[in-house]
Design a protein around this motif. Structure first.
Motif, PDB file in Angstrom:
ATOM      1  N   LEU A 145       4.777   6.086  -8.132  1.00 51.75           N
ATOM      2  CA  LEU A 145       5.138   4.849  -8.820  1.00 51.75           C
ATOM      3  C   LEU A 145       6.572   4.452  -8.499  1.00 51.75           C
ATOM      4  CD1 LEU A 145       4.174   2.697 -10.803  1.00 51.75           C
ATOM      5  CD2 LEU A 145       5.004   4.137 -12.656  1.00 51.75           C
ATOM      6  N   LYS A 146       7.456   5.432  -8.419  1.00 52.18           N
ATOM      7  CA  LYS A 146       8.848   5.167  -8.071  1.00 52.18           C
ATOM      8  C   LYS A 146       8.954   4.609  -6.655  1.00 52.18           C
ATOM      9  CE  LYS A 146      13.367   7.313  -8.440  1.00 52.18           C
ATOM     10  NZ  LYS A 146      14.091   8.521  -8.802  1.00 52.18           N
ATOM     11  N   ILE A 183       0.857  -1.175   0.000  1.00 53.82           N
ATOM     12  CA  ILE A 183       0.000   0.000   0.000  1.00 53.82           C
ATOM     13  C   ILE A 183       0.896   1.228   0.000  1.00 53.82           C
ATOM     14  CG2 ILE A 183      -1.725   1.301   1.268  1.00 53.82           C
ATOM     15  CD1 ILE A 183      -2.686  -1.392   2.405  1.00 53.82           C
ATOM     16  N   ILE A 184       0.698   2.074  -0.985  1.00 53.80           N
ATOM     17  CA  ILE A 184       1.473   3.300  -1.109  1.00 53.80           C
ATOM     18  C   ILE A 184       0.504   4.474  -0.989  1.00 53.80           C
ATOM     19  CG2 ILE A 184       3.026   4.632  -2.579  1.00 53.80           C
ATOM     20  CD1 ILE A 184       4.186   1.963  -1.761  1.00 53.80           C
ATOM     21  N   PRO A 185       0.546   5.170   0.155  1.00 55.20           N
ATOM     22  CA  PRO A 185      -0.342   6.347   0.274  1.00 55.20           C
ATOM     23  C   PRO A 185       0.150   7.482  -0.617  1.00 55.20           C
ATOM     24  CG  PRO A 185       1.036   6.127   2.219  1.00 55.20           C
ATOM     25  CD  PRO A 185       1.312   4.928   1.349  1.00 55.20           C
ATOM     26  N   ILE A 186      -0.777   8.057  -1.358  1.00 56.92           N
ATOM     27  CA  ILE A 186      -0.437   9.163  -2.262  1.00 56.92           C
ATOM     28  C   ILE A 186      -0.860  10.460  -1.586  1.00 56.92           C
ATOM     29  CG2 ILE A 186      -0.848  10.210  -4.509  1.00 56.92           C
ATOM     30  CD1 ILE A 186      -1.330   7.431  -5.598  1.00 56.92           C
ATOM     31  N   ASP A 228      -1.610  14.546  -1.256  1.00 60.54           N
ATOM     32  CA  ASP A 228      -2.345  15.502  -2.094  1.00 60.54           C
ATOM     33  C   ASP A 228      -1.383  16.275  -2.986  1.00 60.54           C
ATOM     34  OD1 ASP A 228      -4.762  14.757  -1.048  1.00 60.54           O
ATOM     35  OD2 ASP A 228      -4.757  16.296   0.513  1.00 60.54           O
ATOM     36  N   GLY A 229      -1.670  16.293  -4.264  1.00 59.17           N
ATOM     37  CA  GLY A 229      -0.862  17.040  -5.214  1.00 59.17           C
ATOM     38  C   GLY A 229       0.444  16.359  -5.581  1.00 59.17           C
ATOM     39  N   GLU A 230       0.627  15.096  -5.152  1.00 59.26           N
ATOM     40  CA  GLU A 230       1.881  14.396  -5.462  1.00 59.26           C
ATOM     41  C   GLU A 230       1.852  13.879  -6.895  1.00 59.26           C
ATOM     42  OE1 GLU A 230       4.692  10.835  -3.675  1.00 59.26           O
ATOM     43  OE2 GLU A 230       2.572  10.898  -3.169  1.00 59.26           O
ATOM     44  N   LYS A 249       9.747  -0.070  -3.051  1.00 52.86           N
ATOM     45  CA  LYS A 249       9.216  -0.914  -1.981  1.00 52.86           C
ATOM     46  C   LYS A 249       9.064  -2.354  -2.470  1.00 52.86           C
ATOM     47  CE  LYS A 249       6.096   0.043   1.730  1.00 52.86           C
ATOM     48  NZ  LYS A 249       4.865   0.711   2.159  1.00 52.86           N
ATOM     49  N   PHE A 250       8.627  -2.510  -3.707  1.00 48.83           N
ATOM     50  CA  PHE A 250       8.451  -3.838  -4.291  1.00 48.83           C
ATOM     51  C   PHE A 250       9.795  -4.559  -4.397  1.00 48.83           C
ATOM     52  CE2 PHE A 250       7.910  -6.761  -7.898  1.00 48.83           C
ATOM     53  CZ  PHE A 250       6.798  -7.461  -7.472  1.00 48.83           C
ATOM     54  N   ASP A 251      10.843  -3.843  -4.803  1.00 51.86           N
ATOM     55  CA  ASP A 251      12.175  -4.438  -4.901  1.00 51.86           C
ATOM     56  C   ASP A 251      12.687  -4.855  -3.532  1.00 51.86           C
ATOM     57  OD1 ASP A 251      12.329  -4.241  -7.627  1.00 51.86           O
ATOM     58  OD2 ASP A 251      13.412  -2.332  -7.607  1.00 51.86           O
TER      59      ASP A 251
END
Length: 64
Positions: free
Chosen positions: A16-17, A3-6, A8-10, A22-24
């Protein structure tokens, strides 16, 4: 599940980066690839010993 919290305005590229990083770190892909084929425990142990010896040689060469 990651879970990647986004914020506001990001920018979506930054989010995605962060997801990719985190996935790696979780090592999911490496684990899946290693499970595709069976490796004998003796071969796995031998590879670990060889890797440790290689790293030790590198450290020794940097110290001297």
């Amino acid at each position: 599940m990651l879970i990647i919290p986004i914020k506001d305005g990001e920018n979506i590229d930054k989010a995605l980066k962060r997801y990719k990083r985190k996935f790696d770190k979780t090592g999911t892909v490496r684990q899946l690839r290693s499970r595709q084929a069976f490796h004998k425990p003796s071969i796995v142990k031998r590879a670990q010993v060889q890797k440790a010896a290689y790293i030790q040689r590198l450290k020794d060469s940097l110290e001297s």
